[in-house]
Write an enzyme that holds these catalytic residues in place. Structure first.
Site, PDB file in Angstrom:
ATOM      1  N   CYS A   1       4.891  -3.126   0.950  1.00  0.00           N
ATOM      2  CA  CYS A   1       5.258  -1.824   0.380  1.00  0.00           C
ATOM      3  C   CYS A   1       5.152  -0.711   1.435  1.00  0.00           C
ATOM      4  O   CYS A   1       5.954  -0.684   2.360  1.00  0.00           O
ATOM      5  CB  CYS A   1       4.444  -1.522  -0.872  1.00  0.00           C
ATOM      6  SG  CYS A   1       5.202  -0.198  -1.865  1.00  0.00           S
TER       7      CYS A   1
ATOM      8  N   HIS B   1       5.754  -6.063  -4.162  1.00  0.00           N
ATOM      9  CA  HIS B   1       4.309  -6.306  -4.208  1.00  0.00           C
ATOM     10  C   HIS B   1       4.014  -7.760  -4.577  1.00  0.00           C
ATOM     11  O   HIS B   1       3.622  -8.063  -5.711  1.00  0.00           O
ATOM     12  CB  HIS B   1       3.648  -5.373  -5.225  1.00  0.00           C
ATOM     13  CG  HIS B   1       3.481  -3.971  -4.750  1.00  0.00           C
ATOM     14  ND1 HIS B   1       2.394  -3.554  -4.014  1.00  0.00           N
ATOM     15  CD2 HIS B   1       4.282  -2.885  -4.889  1.00  0.00           C
ATOM     16  CE1 HIS B   1       2.517  -2.263  -3.731  1.00  0.00           C
ATOM     17  NE2 HIS B   1       3.657  -1.834  -4.244  1.00  0.00           N
TER      18      HIS B   1
ATOM     19  N   GLU C   1       1.499  -9.470  -3.892  1.00  0.00           N
ATOM     20  CA  GLU C   1       0.074  -9.674  -4.191  1.00  0.00           C
ATOM     21  C   GLU C   1      -0.221  -9.601  -5.684  1.00  0.00           C
ATOM     22  O   GLU C   1      -1.221 -10.174  -6.154  1.00  0.00           O
ATOM     23  CB  GLU C   1      -0.785  -8.663  -3.422  1.00  0.00           C
ATOM     24  CG  GLU C   1      -0.860  -7.264  -4.009  1.00  0.00           C
ATOM     25  CD  GLU C   1       0.368  -6.394  -3.758  1.00  0.00           C
ATOM     26  OE1 GLU C   1       0.390  -5.241  -4.230  1.00  0.00           O
ATOM     27  OE2 GLU C   1       1.306  -6.869  -3.078  1.00  0.00           O
TER      28      GLU C   1
END
Length: 232
Positions: free
Chosen positions: A95, A206, A208
């Site tokens: 990001c 994202h 994660e």
């Protein structure tokens, strides 16, 4: 186990869990540290999300929509990028991280997608009402890229996947030495990489946030493998 330095941000837990769940150890690094202290003994560097890179760093006046990151963060993270690349450390940028990576290496940014890219798909889903892992749009991966190779089995023979999205800026002019490895349907750059490096990848979404369900686990596994190799 490889030790991964993760830049501090407001929502650290998913970044940490994504590394821990593929067998890494974590050190959180922030602007209170020197670059040398932050990188001492680590085997890979992860750049995390956050507010905007100061446009003066790529020679532009600030758009009204720009919200600059906390004082000192740009300077610290730009120093990390330079030092990590000088040391040939694996680098995974997410990001804001992809934007830091691109600007630190000489690129520029789209400062505000909604006002500067006519017809853009929604890139800034709000939480709430959405969840962090809510899918926003498709990205098309460049065949033969590191990103595509890592995600190969998850693509089921195709060249695209769905991603979440919480950003209003994006890579514009790609830094010299980097190539685009994913784009959104509106042409917004979603990933860049340096093929000359062992592992230097930036993604705009994202991954994660999916550590529990594993959709993007191969990215973290590939990062950890490169970090392990760099530690030997």
């Amino acid at each position: 186990m490889p030790l991964i330095g993760i830049t501090s941000c407001r929502k650290l837990e998913d970044y940490k869990q994504s590394i821990l769940h593929v067998g890494g150890e974590v050190r959180i690094v922030d602007a209170s540290m020197t670059v040398d202290d932050a990188l001492a003994g680590i085997d890979g560097l992860m750049l995390t999300g956050g507010d905007d890179v100061a446009p003066e760093r790529y020679g532009e006046p600030a758009h009204a929509a720009v919200v600059e990151a906390e004082p000192g963060r740009d300077e610290f993270e730009f120093g990390l990028v330079k030092a990590a690349r000088d040391r040939h450390l694996p680098l995974f940028a997410i990001c804001r991280g992809i934007q830091v990576l691109n600007v630190a290496c000489g690129g520029t940014l789209v400062q505000d997608i909604p006002s500067q890219v006519p017809g853009a798909v929604p890139h800034a889903l709000k939480i709430p009402p959405n969840e962090p892992y809510t899918l926003a749009h498709e990205v098309w991966l460049e065949k033969g890229s590191l990103l595509s190779n890592l995600m190969g089995e998850r693509l089921a023979g195709g060249d695209s996947c769905e991603v979440n999205s919480r950003h209003h800026q994006a890579v514009k002019d790609v830094a010299r030495g980097f190539t685009v490895s994913a784009t959104a349907p509106d042409g917004i750059i979603e990933a860049i990489e340096d093929a000359a490096a062992e592992f230097c990848l930036g993604v705009q979404w994202h991954p994660e946030n999916f550590w529990r369900t594993g959709e993007f686990r191969p990215l973290f596994e590939g990062f950890l493998l490169a970090a392990k190799a760099s530690s030997t």
